[in-house]
Design an enzyme around this catalytic site. Sequence first.
Site, PDB file in Angstrom:
ATOM      1  N   LEU A  43     -51.956  38.631   0.275  1.00 15.49           N
ATOM      2  CA  LEU A  43     -51.306  37.983  -1.314  1.00 15.49           C
ATOM      3  C   LEU A  43     -50.608  36.993  -1.275  1.00 15.49           C
ATOM      4  O   LEU A  43     -50.037  36.471  -2.505  1.00 15.49           O
ATOM      5  CB  LEU A  43     -50.522  39.426  -1.960  1.00 15.49           C
ATOM      6  CG  LEU A  43     -51.240  40.615  -2.018  1.00 15.49           C
ATOM      7  CD1 LEU A  43     -50.685  41.550  -2.793  1.00 15.49           C
ATOM      8  CD2 LEU A  43     -52.528  40.389  -2.681  1.00 15.49           C
ATOM      9  N   SER A  44     -50.391  36.297  -0.226  1.00 16.15           N
ATOM     10  CA  SER A  44     -49.712  34.827  -0.078  1.00 16.15           C
ATOM     11  C   SER A  44     -50.488  33.877  -1.044  1.00 16.15           C
ATOM     12  O   SER A  44     -49.496  33.060  -1.818  1.00 16.15           O
ATOM     13  CB  SER A  44     -49.574  34.404   1.186  1.00 16.15           C
ATOM     14  OG  SER A  44     -48.939  35.067   1.945  1.00 16.15           O
ATOM     15  N   THR A  48     -50.029  34.896   9.767  1.00 13.69           N
ATOM     16  CA  THR A  48     -49.880  36.186   9.903  1.00 13.69           C
ATOM     17  C   THR A  48     -50.708  37.042  11.227  1.00 13.69           C
ATOM     18  O   THR A  48     -50.979  36.158  11.883  1.00 13.69           O
ATOM     19  CB  THR A  48     -50.395  36.899   8.385  1.00 13.69           C
ATOM     20  OG1 THR A  48     -49.766  38.305   8.410  1.00 13.69           O
ATOM     21  CG2 THR A  48     -51.780  36.794   8.137  1.00 13.69           C
ATOM     22  N   LYS A  60     -48.520  35.156  15.061  1.00 14.01           N
ATOM     23  CA  LYS A  60     -47.170  34.654  14.968  1.00 14.01           C
ATOM     24  C   LYS A  60     -46.749  34.373  16.078  1.00 14.01           C
ATOM     25  O   LYS A  60     -45.954  33.454  16.479  1.00 14.01           O
ATOM     26  CB  LYS A  60     -46.612  35.614  14.186  1.00 14.01           C
ATOM     27  CG  LYS A  60     -46.748  36.159  12.828  1.00 14.01           C
ATOM     28  CD  LYS A  60     -45.787  37.144  12.167  1.00 14.01           C
ATOM     29  CE  LYS A  60     -46.423  37.338  10.738  1.00 14.01           C
ATOM     30  NZ  LYS A  60     -45.419  37.944   9.982  1.00 14.01           N
ATOM     31  N   GLY A  80     -44.648  43.583  18.185  1.00 14.36           N
ATOM     32  CA  GLY A  80     -45.194  42.160  17.859  1.00 14.36           C
ATOM     33  C   GLY A  80     -44.149  41.476  17.351  1.00 14.36           C
ATOM     34  O   GLY A  80     -43.212  41.394  17.454  1.00 14.36           O
ATOM     35  N   VAL A  91     -43.444  40.416  14.257  1.00 18.74           N
ATOM     36  CA  VAL A  91     -42.729  41.072  13.120  1.00 18.74           C
ATOM     37  C   VAL A  91     -41.706  42.049  13.721  1.00 18.74           C
ATOM     38  O   VAL A  91     -40.595  42.138  13.174  1.00 18.74           O
ATOM     39  CB  VAL A  91     -43.652  42.015  12.230  1.00 18.74           C
ATOM     40  CG1 VAL A  91     -42.721  42.585  11.019  1.00 18.74           C
ATOM     41  CG2 VAL A  91     -44.743  40.896  11.659  1.00 18.74           C
ATOM     42  N   ARG A 113     -47.733  51.177  21.168  1.00 20.85           N
ATOM     43  CA  ARG A 113     -49.114  51.901  21.701  1.00 20.85           C
ATOM     44  C   ARG A 113     -49.101  51.491  23.141  1.00 20.85           C
ATOM     45  O   ARG A 113     -49.307  52.239  24.055  1.00 20.85           O
ATOM     46  CB  ARG A 113     -50.149  51.340  21.095  1.00 20.85           C
ATOM     47  CG  ARG A 113     -51.547  51.623  21.438  1.00 20.85           C
ATOM     48  CD  ARG A 113     -52.628  50.971  20.825  1.00 20.85           C
ATOM     49  NE  ARG A 113     -52.561  49.739  20.381  1.00 20.85           N
ATOM     50  CZ  ARG A 113     -53.253  48.784  20.040  1.00 20.85           C
ATOM     51  NH1 ARG A 113     -54.691  49.532  19.596  1.00 20.85           N
ATOM     52  NH2 ARG A 113     -53.362  47.583  19.858  1.00 20.85           N
ATOM     53  N   THR A 114     -48.974  50.327  23.603  1.00 23.65           N
ATOM     54  CA  THR A 114     -48.998  49.817  24.772  1.00 23.65           C
ATOM     55  C   THR A 114     -47.598  49.451  25.321  1.00 23.65           C
ATOM     56  O   THR A 114     -46.759  49.064  24.651  1.00 23.65           O
ATOM     57  CB  THR A 114     -49.938  48.560  24.973  1.00 23.65           C
ATOM     58  OG1 THR A 114     -49.376  47.475  24.235  1.00 23.65           O
ATOM     59  CG2 THR A 114     -51.227  49.088  24.817  1.00 23.65           C
ATOM     60  N   VAL A 120     -43.874  47.672   6.870  1.00 27.93           N
ATOM     61  CA  VAL A 120     -44.041  46.125   6.612  1.00 27.93           C
ATOM     62  C   VAL A 120     -45.360  45.652   5.803  1.00 27.93           C
ATOM     63  O   VAL A 120     -45.518  44.829   5.059  1.00 27.93           O
ATOM     64  CB  VAL A 120     -43.947  45.321   8.146  1.00 27.93           C
ATOM     65  CG1 VAL A 120     -42.745  45.207   8.610  1.00 27.93           C
ATOM     66  CG2 VAL A 120     -45.139  45.615   8.853  1.00 27.93           C
TER      67      VAL A 120
END
Length: 266
Positions: free
Chosen positions: A15-16, A62, A66, A128, A130, A151-152, A210
């Site tokens: 929505l940026s 995004t 990133k 990641g 974020v 997960r990993t 997030v």
Amino acid sequence: MKKYLVIGNPIEHSLSPLVHNYWMKKYSLSDSIYEKRKIEKKDLKNIIEEIKNDQINGMNVTVPFKKLIIPFLDDLTHLANLAQSVNTIYKKDNKIIGDNTDIEGFEQALKFIKFEAKNKVAFILGAGGVALSIILALKRLGIKKIFLSNRTNKEPEILKKNYSELEIIEWGKNPKFDLIINATSLGLNKNDVIKLDYESFGSDKVFYDVVYNPTKTNFLKSGDKMGNIIENGKMMFIYQAQLAFQIWTNIKPEIDDELIKILSND
Ligand code: ATR
């Protein structure tokens, strides 16, 4: 014409453009436009060239770029370097600079819901860009302890090297916490489910996602069902956008009711 852009993959959910074009209109920047572009990893180099050549004047980044964008930049701000995550890019003195407004965005979002991080325990899902921004924000706010699960294993192991105070939890397992944060991209698709033992969490926790579009992910629905406080990433998103807009234009745009209303329509 000044052109701004958000890049990612997927990008439909972003929505940026809505937010930045709203502010550009509000502050009469009629020569500016903000678009979204879905790209592949191989396009990163060329897109930075477009900033070098002034075809693009500012860019947001995004998932999942990133971190991946960093090798193509000339310099990082202090926070972007700490987080090793870039969500805002601009050109200064002929150099392409990567900045991070997610950290402050998350801090302000927690203040918005009046969550006092001091002496609390957080549980972060994801490792990641974020997730790292959130770790830094929580540390700045005085959090007592952070559990993290991904997960990993590769990324958590790297994080643990730099942040020895992190406790890594096997994916699917859950510790005791006050605040749980989904910092993965799971939830962007309506059917995404994060498999956790939600019933064991209790009912007085804060569930933070997030993801802001959709507004209520299955993760938040599960938290809600058990009677917890839930909050999506909308305010974090707006605050990070506000800072990015300020970096590019020197105008600190107002977060007014109309903007909140526009963003609530999904
Ligand atoms: P960002 O920079 O926005 O954080 P990212 O670095 O690509 O994006 O990180 C995405 C996060 O979502 C990662 O923690 C990723 O887990 P992996 O490190 O194991 O890839 C997580 N993620 C993405 N898809 C997932 C899925 N289907 N199940 C669980 N986690 C997922």
